[in-house]
Enzyme design. Structure first.
Site, PDB file in Angstrom:
ATOM      1  CG  MET A  66      -1.795   1.213   1.646  1.00  0.00           C
ATOM      2  SD  MET A  66      -2.771   1.133   2.797  1.00  0.00           S
ATOM      3  CE  MET A  66      -1.608   1.607   4.227  1.00  0.00           C
ATOM      4  CG  ASP A  68       0.436   8.198  -2.615  1.00  0.00           C
ATOM      5  OD1 ASP A  68       1.411   7.752  -2.236  1.00  0.00           O
ATOM      6  OD2 ASP A  68       0.535   8.699  -3.740  1.00  0.00           O
TER       7      ASP A  68
END
Ligand SMILES: *[C@@H]1O[C@H](CO)[C@@H](O)[C@H](O)[C@H]1NC(C)=O
Ligand SMILES: *[C@@H]1O[C@H](CO)[C@@H](O)[C@H](O)[C@H]1NC(C)=O
Ligand SMILES: *[C@@H]1O[C@H](CO)[C@@H](O)[C@H](O)[C@H]1NC(C)=O
Ligand SMILES: *[C@@H]1O[C@H](CO)[C@@H](O)[C@H](O)[C@H]1NC(C)=O
Ligand SMILES: *[C@@H]1O[C@H](CO)[C@@H](O)[C@H](O)[C@H]1NC(C)=O
Ligand SMILES: *[C@@H]1O[C@H](CO)[C@@H](O)[C@H](O)[C@H]1NC(C)=O
Ligand SMILES: *[C@@H]1O[C@H](CO)[C@@H](O)[C@H](O)[C@H]1NC(C)=O
Ligand SMILES: *[C@@H]1O[C@H](CO)[C@@H](O)[C@H](O)[C@H]1NC(C)=O
Ligand SMILES: *[C@@H]1O[C@H](CO)[C@@H](O)[C@H](O)[C@H]1NC(C)=O
Ligand SMILES: *[C@@H]1O[C@H](CO)[C@@H](O)[C@H](O)[C@H]1NC(C)=O
Ligand SMILES: *[C@@H]1O[C@H](CO)[C@@H](O)[C@H](O)[C@H]1NC(C)=O
Ligand SMILES: *[C@@H]1O[C@H](CO)[C@@H](O)[C@H](O)[C@H]1NC(C)=O
Length: 571
Positions: A66, A68
């Site tokens: 993951m 932003d």
């Protein structure tokens, strides 16, 4: 979302296709635009949140990589939607989708199915989402809760802006047939991260011309036609790229709400890699003007980047911020990838406002959003510590997550104040530690140190280990320290959050002991300390097998889906 990912993309997609039985660049992709073998389209990806480095009160993805936060908005029912740059097929960036999770308290997150999918030749890079209450887009007959996502479509040849619309409140999106809605002529590969807000009677987008150090302002009546309105350029620290701008209006202590423009820069932050700076100012619908020429930093450490503010919160209320708690200098090599199959967490949600409390005039104040849903019982409280120490063995606290607060008062004025306050979280097993502290004198520096952990960093030159900030003592003789430690992340908030430090770390042993000490304080200084255990927000969602399934709506066997998915993981 950085340029470098394009390089990783090539690697990830190459690795990906090499796993497929046929040459997938030529194989037909039947009924779906999704090309990922084993990535479910109809249900969330399941995750194991029990790893020793897994944060228990922070959001992290079910598996894989993951970065932003994207598309953050709060709907009319008070449900917060968090989308995020997500590669569901590797623990490095590359194959970028929009992952999705929802929450009503910002700590308990329900994983949802992936919201927007990459295709074989293009990735869904960062962007934002809005609620089109007035059907300005025309997508939403007979509803006032239609959601429009605005994101960068990345290809090797261009970054263009697209929109996708959702009639079911943001769970499922349809890409607009008229995409792209904004492209440069000639096309640019450095034009990205649109963040859209509503201003009186039109939509406003801020977007980065990354390598030209320009934030463009565009306006639109309908989210489909965009007109260039102005540029805000060459302000503050440039680094080597501008990314992920936000334009947000927030309350001011003792004044009217004010506009703030945030710009994330990467690479090239003063401490290395990624950082976010902000500019308080005015905005008139087309032009943003900063109050002064100063660059103000959102964090004094290295792990807070690309943050967003939720769309849908009135400007008179504290705005809510979530950042990506990592740094491109090392995010793709931290050891959670190999051992636990995930990389990167978000910061805790933060309520933010502006205040004029230091000699620099304007400070963004960030404090943890209401912690009451996860506060457990107090582990220690002491209202008159004076010069003393507190020792806490929290080995029996399952979450290993803690919130602590120190309120110091009756500090004499700057010329005379003396002494130190410091804290250490350590492992009784390995003696590793993470620590921080404050000097009540001189330049009043606050420091943090992650150098005494063994799991990562010793051989990585970018995982620098000490951070500090000058924090003048308030005229009223007070100092407040708040902190949240959660297995592999520590966040500190000084004086209502006018200085914030976010620091990740990866110890080999489990941190299970806290010591807080003060020494050399002037006579009469009052120190009040409270330490709480935090309840794991994820444990509540685990099934009998210890797996968090998320919002499973289909009848298919998700544990099986997860195994399939874990089996397909690429490192
Ligand atoms: C896959 O197809 C592409 C495009 O036709 C071709 O360039 C490439 O050599 C093929 N790779 C393999 C492994 O067959
Ligand atoms: C709010 O909840 C109601 C009842 O569950 C539902 O009908 C409605 O669609 C929801 N609104 C939004 C904006 O999601
Ligand atoms: C919706 O329409 C109302 C009434 O015209 C207006 O006040 C409001 O600003 C509009 N909001 C959005 C997001 O379109
Ligand atoms: C929304 O816009 C579309 C296209 O303009 C229109 O057909 C539809 O009637 C509108 N719905 C409402 C409730 O305004
Ligand atoms: C720009 O790139 C987009 C997406 O690849 C493409 O659709 C468009 O035709 C390109 N425009 C120009 C002027 O090359
Ligand atoms: C907004 O500010 C710009 C620059 O100061 C100015 O040129 C423009 O006319 C202003 N627009 C409005 C609507 O006041
Ligand atoms: C901040 O407050 C000081 C007085 O405490 C005042 O002199 C200064 O003008 C204020 N700055 C701003 C930007 O309002
Ligand atoms: C600072 O504190 C000292 C000791 O309490 C006092 O003598 C001095 O007047 C104070 N100075 C200011 C500027 O308040
Ligand atoms: C002391 O001053 C700071 C900075 O102005 C302020 O935020 C804080 O609330 C004050 N504390 C007390 C106890 O008045
Ligand atoms: C922390 O505080 C204690 C007590 O004042 C002191 O002995 C120790 O040197 C301090 N540690 C650091 C790193 O400042
Ligand atoms: C589960 O997802 C569906 C859409 O797929 C949505 O309507 C529903 O509100 C979600 N439920 C929860 C508890 O998140
Ligand atoms: C789901 O799959 C797992 C692993 O294959 C199996 O142990 C379990 O019994 C299955 N559950 C159902 C309800 O089919």
């Amino acid at each position: 979302m950085m340029l470098k990912n394009v390089v990783f993309l090539a690697a990830a997609v190459a690795a990906q296709t090499s796993m497929a039985p046929t040459n997938s660049t030529t194989a037909a992709v039947p009924t779906s635009t999704v090309f990922d073998e084993g990535v479910p389209t109809d249900q969330p990806i399941a995750g194991d949140y029990s790893g020793v480095w897994r944060p228990q009160v922070h959001f992290s993805p079910p598996t894989e990589f993951m970065n932003d936060p994207n598309g953050m908005f709060v709907d009319a029912n008070g449900t917060y939607h968090l989308y995020y740059q997500y590669n569901p097929t590797a623990t490095v960036a590359g194959n970028q989708h929009w992952g999705h999770a929802t929450s009503t308290d910002l700590y308990h997150w329900q994983n949802q199915k992936i919201a927007i999918f990459a295709t074989e030749n293009s990735q869904i890079f960062s962007g934002s989402a809005v609620i089109d209450v007035n059907n300005t887009s025309g997508f939403f007959p007979n509803q006032d809760n239609g959601v429009v996502a605005i994101y960068t479509l990345n290809t090797p040849y261009a970054q263009v802006q697209e929109i996708a619309w959702s009639i079911d409140g943001g769970y499922t999106f349809e890409k607009y047939s008229g995409n792209p809605v904004l492209e440069l002529s000639p096309n640019s590969t450095q034009f990205r991260d649109p963040k859209v807000v509503w201003y009186e009677d039109h939509w406003v987008m801020v977007i980065a011309y990354s390598q030209e150090f320009v934030i463009g302002v565009f306006t639109s009546p309908d989210l489909k036609e965009w007109t260039h309105a102005s540029n805000f350029s060459h302000h503050g620290l440039l680094g080597l790229q501008y990314e992920c701008p936000n334009l947000v209006q927030m309350p001011v202590e003792g004044g009217d709400p004010m506009w703030v423009l945030t710009i994330s820069i990467n690479p090239g932050a003063p401490l290395g890699g990624s950082i976010t700076e902000y500019f308080p100012g005015t905005f008139n619908g087309t032009h943003f003007t900063a109050v002064d020429a100063a660059a103000r930093l959102g964090d004094f450490s290295k792990d807070n980047y690309a943050g967003q503010f939720f769309y849908g919160i009135p400007p008179t209320e504290e705005q809510i911020y979530i950042g990506w708690a990592s740094n491109w200098e090392y995010s793709q090599v931290v050891p959670t990838g190999q051992s636990e199959g995930w990389r990167s967490a978000m910061t805790v949600p933060r309520r933010t406002k502006l205040a004029n409390v230091t000699r620099v005039g304007w400070n963004m104040m960030d404090q943890p959003y209401d912690l009451s849903p996860i506060l457990d019982s107090p582990l220690a409280t002491n209202d008159s510590l004076g010069n003393g120490s507190i020792f806490i063995d929290y080995s029996s606290l399952d979450s290993k997550a803690i919130y602590f607060q120190c309120n110091v008062s009756s500090i004499p004025n700057g010329t005379y104040s003396m002494g130190t306050l410091n804290f250490t979280f350590s492992s009784s097993q390995t003696q590793e530690s993470v620590s921080g502290g404050f000097f009540f004198g001189g330049d009043n520096p606050f420091w943090m140190n992650r150098g005494k952990v063994l799991g990562f960093g010793e051989t990585n030159p970018f995982f620098t280990d000490k951070f500090s900030v000058g924090n003048p003592i308030n005229a009223n003789g007070t100092f407040v320290l708040e902190g949240i430690i959660d297995r592999s992340i520590l966040e500190v908030f000084l004086d209502q959050g006018r200085a914030v430090g976010t620091m990740t770390f990866f110890p080999e042993g489990v941190l299970d002991t806290m010591v807080l000490k003060t020494a050399g304080l002037n006579e009469g200084v009052v120190v009040s300390v409270a330490v709480w255990g935090l309840k794991s927000a994820w444990a509540e969602y685990e099934n009998e097998e210890g797996i968090v399934m998320g919002n499973v709506t289909s009848a298919s066997n998700s544990t099986q889906a997860m195994r399939r998915n874990l089996g397909a993981r690429l490192y």
